[in-house]
Scaffold this motif. Structure first.
Motif, PDB file in Angstrom:
ATOM      1  N   ALA A   1     -11.308   3.587   7.441  1.00  0.00           N
ATOM      2  CA  ALA A   1     -11.520   5.035   6.844  1.00  0.00           C
ATOM      3  C   ALA A   1     -11.416   6.129   7.765  1.00  0.00           C
ATOM      4  O   ALA A   1     -10.740   7.041   7.346  1.00  0.00           O
ATOM      5  CB  ALA A   1     -12.648   4.830   5.933  1.00  0.00           C
TER       6      ALA A   1
ATOM      7  N   GLY B   1      -6.668   5.382   9.339  1.00  0.00           N
ATOM      8  CA  GLY B   1      -5.930   6.251   8.222  1.00  0.00           C
ATOM      9  C   GLY B   1      -5.681   7.785   8.577  1.00  0.00           C
ATOM     10  O   GLY B   1      -4.486   8.034   8.691  1.00  0.00           O
ATOM     11  N   PRO B   2      -6.878   8.533   9.445  1.00  0.00           N
ATOM     12  CA  PRO B   2      -6.192   9.843   9.781  1.00  0.00           C
ATOM     13  C   PRO B   2      -5.307   9.565  10.915  1.00  0.00           C
ATOM     14  O   PRO B   2      -4.423  10.616  11.171  1.00  0.00           O
ATOM     15  CB  PRO B   2      -7.659  10.211  10.328  1.00  0.00           C
ATOM     16  CG  PRO B   2      -8.753   9.529   9.614  1.00  0.00           C
ATOM     17  CD  PRO B   2      -7.941   8.080   9.287  1.00  0.00           C
ATOM     18  N   ILE B   3      -5.241   8.761  11.754  1.00  0.00           N
ATOM     19  CA  ILE B   3      -4.221   8.509  12.692  1.00  0.00           C
ATOM     20  C   ILE B   3      -2.755   8.412  12.151  1.00  0.00           C
ATOM     21  O   ILE B   3      -2.147   9.160  12.713  1.00  0.00           O
ATOM     22  CB  ILE B   3      -4.472   7.234  13.779  1.00  0.00           C
ATOM     23  CG1 ILE B   3      -5.848   7.601  14.553  1.00  0.00           C
ATOM     24  CG2 ILE B   3      -3.229   6.947  14.373  1.00  0.00           C
ATOM     25  CD1 ILE B   3      -6.249   6.689  15.451  1.00  0.00           C
TER      26      ILE B   3
END
Lengths: 445, 296
Positions: free
Chosen positions: B23, B27-29
């Protein structure tokens, strides 16, 4: 080990959160105007409302604003306002992140960049509250127009201000140099005053800060010479103007009349507590007129305000404008209470006394009259300056360069290169023009 | 069945980490990879522009050139100096001193505080033109330069701050030194090897795995340095971009110039640079890192 990328992960995290919330915002603004939801919310009449308010400023402004909030809370026991205040540094960085993340403060102080945020649908339309919760009858129409787009009001002006040169009158007196007449002084007068002060007061004292890095001074200089920074998609000056600008400052630098680069970096003029004008070592710096309160609070010396010196085309200053607005975040849950507080800030006589002119000359004529009985000497300096600036301004308004922040940084970089001797005036100016053209090309794509 | 249960229990214990990783990290990557191909100003939705961010990074960004140069200078000066300094102190503390724990704690304190904003602010005061450091120099008749506000010295004040935070590296070195069997030194002494020879032939070879670890970690950290440069330069990376470390420029691009797409592209390029350098380090390690157990 490659997995360890805290910074990168943090950035990426922000990015994801931001993009997610950004979409949420879009759908909301797409669903319709703010007014129906506002009335729906009003019917709930929450018993306990917590608002957040963000502003920037000096300690003096923080103290006054906090006192005003306290008064408001006393009058409205069901509303609590949490203050989120800071200096100018990083204020908008933080705000941008908060807006993108969908948790911006309910009340936001804005500056001349208000329309940027209106364009991004970040601010609440206040039109439904005008005439009832927010009373603007005593405001000059021009001040209301500044915060109006497509017939909707997005901000309530908190005070009228204008860029100015802040000067230390005590230093002028010590050096035996007459304080210039703001109505008529020219760039030559400016140079002479700076030279004389530094000469008379000796080592460690300077006539002026090095304002070659100051974007307001630069744009005013251009206007005073019949040019402009930018208008309608074009640069309205050429390399020679840039060379002239930096040459003027270099001449003063060689003569020891302005603050040397190293000292200026360590004591930047815009940091109120570091400014050497407060310490009585530098006689002139650039500032927004209403900032005089913050500076004056830190020194025994007498400070004053002067307009920019005039060039062949007049002094190039724009007429005084609204210095700051109080606006509301588009996603606020309590628009009614927000409107109530906005009105309180500009129309409540008690609040007016507490706030004084810390954000510029109050916009309401009634409040101005009420305040005149209580005005301090510094108030008077500000009021006189604003009326002088109104009278003599010759510029026709500053149009923001599309990449304003980048222009400001570029000017500063160019100025530092010359001041530290890392580049010649000619090559630095050439580079400045090239980069400005590149930004312009990017903006006009 | 029992086996299945064991697996389940294992994953259950891993769950907090897994959730965090998927999460909050993975995801952000992926999102940032997408954003790096867009024009994104934080407030309006991203707009796909292909590889333009990457292209303009390499073709017309004068600040990025400055920034990479400054970052390389910072990394390649601060890492060796910091490691040697930490090793020297570790060896000093490894002399069987009394009160070793006390000294170890004292020397570790800067590392605990080092990443903090307060220390950067303090550093700024100490190395100011009229700061404590120059006042000290003045006592012995030297007029010190403006360490922070001169473009020729500013980066060295950052390097100095980084070197000063040698604590965690030192603790690891110290642990490594304690692992080296004393018999080796005794035998060497009997055979007539001097201190220098002992250091070169016993200490260094046996310490290479620790050195390799410290080198890798410090290198990666240095590439990502942000706080110091941000605070000491007042967020500007100045004077004349002399402290514009890569991460600081990335921040300015993203949060001041509101060019989050470009900032994301910069983050990926940084990842790439770090990956290449770390990769080279790993490749080289087989030639100079000595594992007494054969690296198994």
């Amino acid at each position: 080990m490659l997995r360890k990328k805290p910074l990168f992960a943090a950035l990426a995290t922000c990015a994801l959160l931001l993009s997610a919330c950004g979409n949420a915002n879009d759908s909301k603004s797409g669903s319709g105007a703010a007014s129906p939801s506002a009335s729906a919310k009003a019917s709930e009449k929450p018993s306990n409302v917590e608002l957040r308010m963000a502003w920037w400023g000096s300690q003096e402004r923080h103290d006054k604003t906090l006192a005003a909030i306290e008064l408001f809370e006393k009058q409205n026991p069901n509303i609590k306002i949490t203050a989120e205040y800071s200096g100018m540094d990083g204020y908008f960085d933080k705000l941008n992140t908060q807006i993108a993340a969908g948790n911006a403060p309910d009340l936001i102080q804005m500056g001349g960049n208000i329309m940027e945020y209106v364009g991004r649908n970040a601010l609440l339309d206040l039109q439904p509250y005008v005439g009832n919760a927010i009373r603007l009858e005593d405001f000059d129409q021009s001040l209301i127009n500044e915060a109006t787009a497509d017939g909707k009001l997005y901000g309530v002006t908190l005070g009228v201000s204008q860029t100015a040169l802040l000067f230390n009158a005590t230093m002028f007196n010590k050096a035996g140099v007459p304080v210039p007449n703001g109505e008529s002084w020219t760039f030559d007068d400016f140079k002479n005053s700076a030279l004389q002060i530094s000469e008379k007061l000796g080592k460690g004292f300077y006539g002026s800060y090095d304002l070659s890095s100051d974007n307001a001074s630069f744009t005013t200089y251009l206007a005073a010479h019949g040019k402009e920074l930018y208008r309608s998609g074009e640069l309205k000056f050429d390399k020679q103007d840039v060379v002239n600008w930096f040459s003027m400052w270099d001449e003063l630098r060689q003569a020891g009349a302005i603050v040397p680069a190293e000292v200026q970096v360590a004591n930047p003029p815009d940091a109120v507590d570091k400014s050497l004008i407060v310490k009585g070592q530098v006689a002139i710096q650039g500032a927004s007129a209403s900032q005089i309160f913050g500076y004056q609070a830190l020194t025994e010396d007498q400070l004053g305000l002067l307009p920019n010196p005039a060039g062949p085309a007049g002094n190039g200053m724009s007429p005084p404008v609204s210095g700051q607005f109080i606006t509301s975040y588009e996603g606020t849950k309590y628009p009614e209470e927000v409107a109530k507080f906005m009105d309180f800030m500009v129309n409540d006589p008690e609040a007016a006394v507490i706030l004084g002119s810390t954000r510029g000359v109050p916009p309401s004529a009634k409040i101005r009259d009420a305040l005149s009985a209580e005005s301090t000497p510094v108030d008077k300096i500000l009021y006189d300056y604003i009326s002088l600036a109104t009278k003599i301004s010759t510029g026709n308004g500053y149009e923001h360069f599309p990449y304003d922040n980048e222009f400001i940084k570029l000017l500063k970089l160019t100025s530092e290169k010359i001041a530290f001797g890392a580049a010649s005036i000619d090559s630095a100016s050439e580079e400045f023009m090239t980069e400005m053209q590149k930004m312009l090309a990017r903006a006009n794509q | 069945m029992g086996k299945y249960k064991t697996y389940l229990a294992g994953y259950a214990f891993l769950l907090p980490w897994l959730i965090g990783f998927f999460a909050l990290t993975l995801g952000p990557i992926i999102a940032s990879l997408y954003l790096s191909f867009t024009k994104y100003d934080l407030l309006t939705s991203p707009e796909w522009i292909g590889t333009k961010n990457y292209v303009s990074m390499f073709t017309d960004d004068y600040r990025l050139k400055d920034s990479i140069w400054v970052t390389m200078k910072y990394v390649f000066l601060s890492v060796p100096v910091r490691l040697s300094f930490a090793l020297a102190i570790a060896m000093l503390l490894n002399q069987g001193l009394r009160l070793l724990n006390l000294y170890r704690t004292i020397y570790y304190i800067p590392s605990l505080l080092g990443g903090s904003v307060a220390i950067s602010v303090l550093w700024k005061q100490v190395f100011d033109k009229e700061g404590v450091f120059n006042q000290g120099l003045a006592m012995v008749g030297i007029e010190g330069p403006a360490w922070i506000s001169s473009p020729s010295y500013a980066i060295y004040s950052l390097i100095g701050l980084s070197v000063w935070q040698f604590g965690s590296v030192m603790i690891i070195f110290l642990a490594g030194l304690k692992q080296i069997p004393t018999e080796l030194y005794e035998a060497a002494t009997v055979d007539g090897a001097g201190k220098v020879r002992q250091f070169a032939k016993i200490t260094m070879p046996l310490l290479t795995p620790v050195l390799f670890f410290n080198l890798t970690i410090t290198l990666i950290q240095s590439f990502q340095t942000f706080t110091k440069a941000f605070i000491i330069s007042g967020g500007s990376g100045g004077p004349i971009n002399s402290t514009l470390l890569y991460s600081l420029y990335l921040y300015i691009k993203g949060f001041t110039f509101l060019d989050m797409g470009y900032a994301s592209a910069m983050a990926w390029v940084l990842l790439f640079i770090i990956a290449i350098i770390t990769g080279l380090l790993f490749l080289s390690s087989r030639y100079w890192v000595f594992y007494s157990d054969g690296g198994k």
